[in-house]
Scaffold this motif. Structure first.
Motif, PDB file in Angstrom:
ATOM      1  N   LEU A  31       0.568  -1.364   0.108  1.00 16.25           N
ATOM      2  CA  LEU A  31       0.277  -0.797  -0.176  1.00 16.25           C
ATOM      3  C   LEU A  31       1.028   0.958  -0.250  1.00 16.25           C
ATOM      4  CD1 LEU A  31      -2.390  -0.947   2.582  1.00 16.25           C
ATOM      5  CD2 LEU A  31      -3.159  -1.498   0.350  1.00 16.25           C
ATOM      6  N   GLN A  32       1.705   1.193   0.455  1.00 12.57           N
ATOM      7  CA  GLN A  32       3.066   2.310   0.452  1.00 12.57           C
ATOM      8  C   GLN A  32       3.970   2.817  -1.132  1.00 12.57           C
ATOM      9  OE1 GLN A  32       3.347   4.546   2.692  1.00 12.57           O
ATOM     10  NE2 GLN A  32       1.222   3.449   3.561  1.00 12.57           N
ATOM     11  N   ILE A  33       3.359   1.689  -1.656  1.00 11.04           N
ATOM     12  CA  ILE A  33       4.396   2.141  -3.440  1.00 11.04           C
ATOM     13  C   ILE A  33       3.539   3.277  -4.156  1.00 11.04           C
ATOM     14  CG2 ILE A  33       4.838   0.847  -5.292  1.00 11.04           C
ATOM     15  CD1 ILE A  33       4.903  -1.904  -3.731  1.00 11.04           C
ATOM     16  N   GLU A  34       5.000   3.600  -4.031  1.00  6.97           N
ATOM     17  CA  GLU A  34       4.314   4.864  -5.027  1.00  6.97           C
ATOM     18  C   GLU A  34       4.500   4.334  -6.776  1.00  6.97           C
ATOM     19  OE1 GLU A  34       4.893  10.002  -5.586  1.00  6.97           O
ATOM     20  OE2 GLU A  34       6.099   8.340  -4.399  1.00  6.97           O
TER      21      GLU A  34
ATOM     22  N   LEU B  35       8.357   4.405  -2.689  1.00  6.73           N
ATOM     23  CA  LEU B  35       7.965   4.164  -1.810  1.00  6.73           C
ATOM     24  C   LEU B  35       7.164   5.721  -1.522  1.00  6.73           C
ATOM     25  CD1 LEU B  35       8.874   1.992   1.102  1.00  6.73           C
ATOM     26  CD2 LEU B  35       7.503   1.168  -1.234  1.00  6.73           C
ATOM     27  N   MET B  36       6.038   5.807  -0.858  1.00  2.00           N
ATOM     28  CA  MET B  36       5.363   7.349  -0.365  1.00  2.00           C
ATOM     29  C   MET B  36       6.678   8.005   0.373  1.00  2.00           C
ATOM     30  SD  MET B  36       2.829   7.165  -2.190  1.00  2.00           S
ATOM     31  CE  MET B  36       0.651   6.486  -2.540  1.00  2.00           C
TER      32      MET B  36
ATOM     33  N   TYR C 127      13.836   0.736  -3.804  1.00  2.00           N
ATOM     34  CA  TYR C 127      14.944  -0.211  -3.790  1.00  2.00           C
ATOM     35  C   TYR C 127      14.747  -0.736  -4.523  1.00  2.00           C
ATOM     36  CZ  TYR C 127      13.540   0.504   1.002  1.00  2.00           C
ATOM     37  OH  TYR C 127      13.277   0.657   2.704  1.00  2.00           O
ATOM     38  N   VAL C 128      16.386  -1.010  -5.234  1.00  3.67           N
ATOM     39  CA  VAL C 128      16.092  -1.674  -6.283  1.00  3.67           C
ATOM     40  C   VAL C 128      16.332  -3.144  -6.309  1.00  3.67           C
ATOM     41  CG1 VAL C 128      17.505  -1.807  -8.052  1.00  3.67           C
ATOM     42  CG2 VAL C 128      17.600   0.608  -7.476  1.00  3.67           C
TER      43      VAL C 128
END
Length: 66
Positions: free
Chosen positions: A17-20, A32-33, A38-39
């Protein structure tokens, strides 16, 4: 939560849910928001499959309880 593996082999669990956004650069970059990114080794498709599987599991559980 989704499971991803960083390029150095470290396993991370991220709240989907925090992935932008997710970029393919050719590695997969997850932002993330909060601005952290992260790669990871995982493909965009595998990340999407994990999210879909999690959501289907939630819906199945909800329907089973009724």
């Amino acid at each position: 939560m989704i499971r991803v593996v960083r390029l150095n082999g470290e396993v991370l669990y991220l709240n989907y849910l925090q992935i932008e956004l997710i970029e393919c650069i050719p590695e997969t970059k997850i932002r993330l928001m909060n601005g952290d990114y992260y790669v990871v080794r995982d493909s965009v498709d595998s990340i999407n499959q994990q999210i879909q599987s999690f959501l289907k599991g939630c819906l199945y559980y909800e329907n089973k309880c009724k």
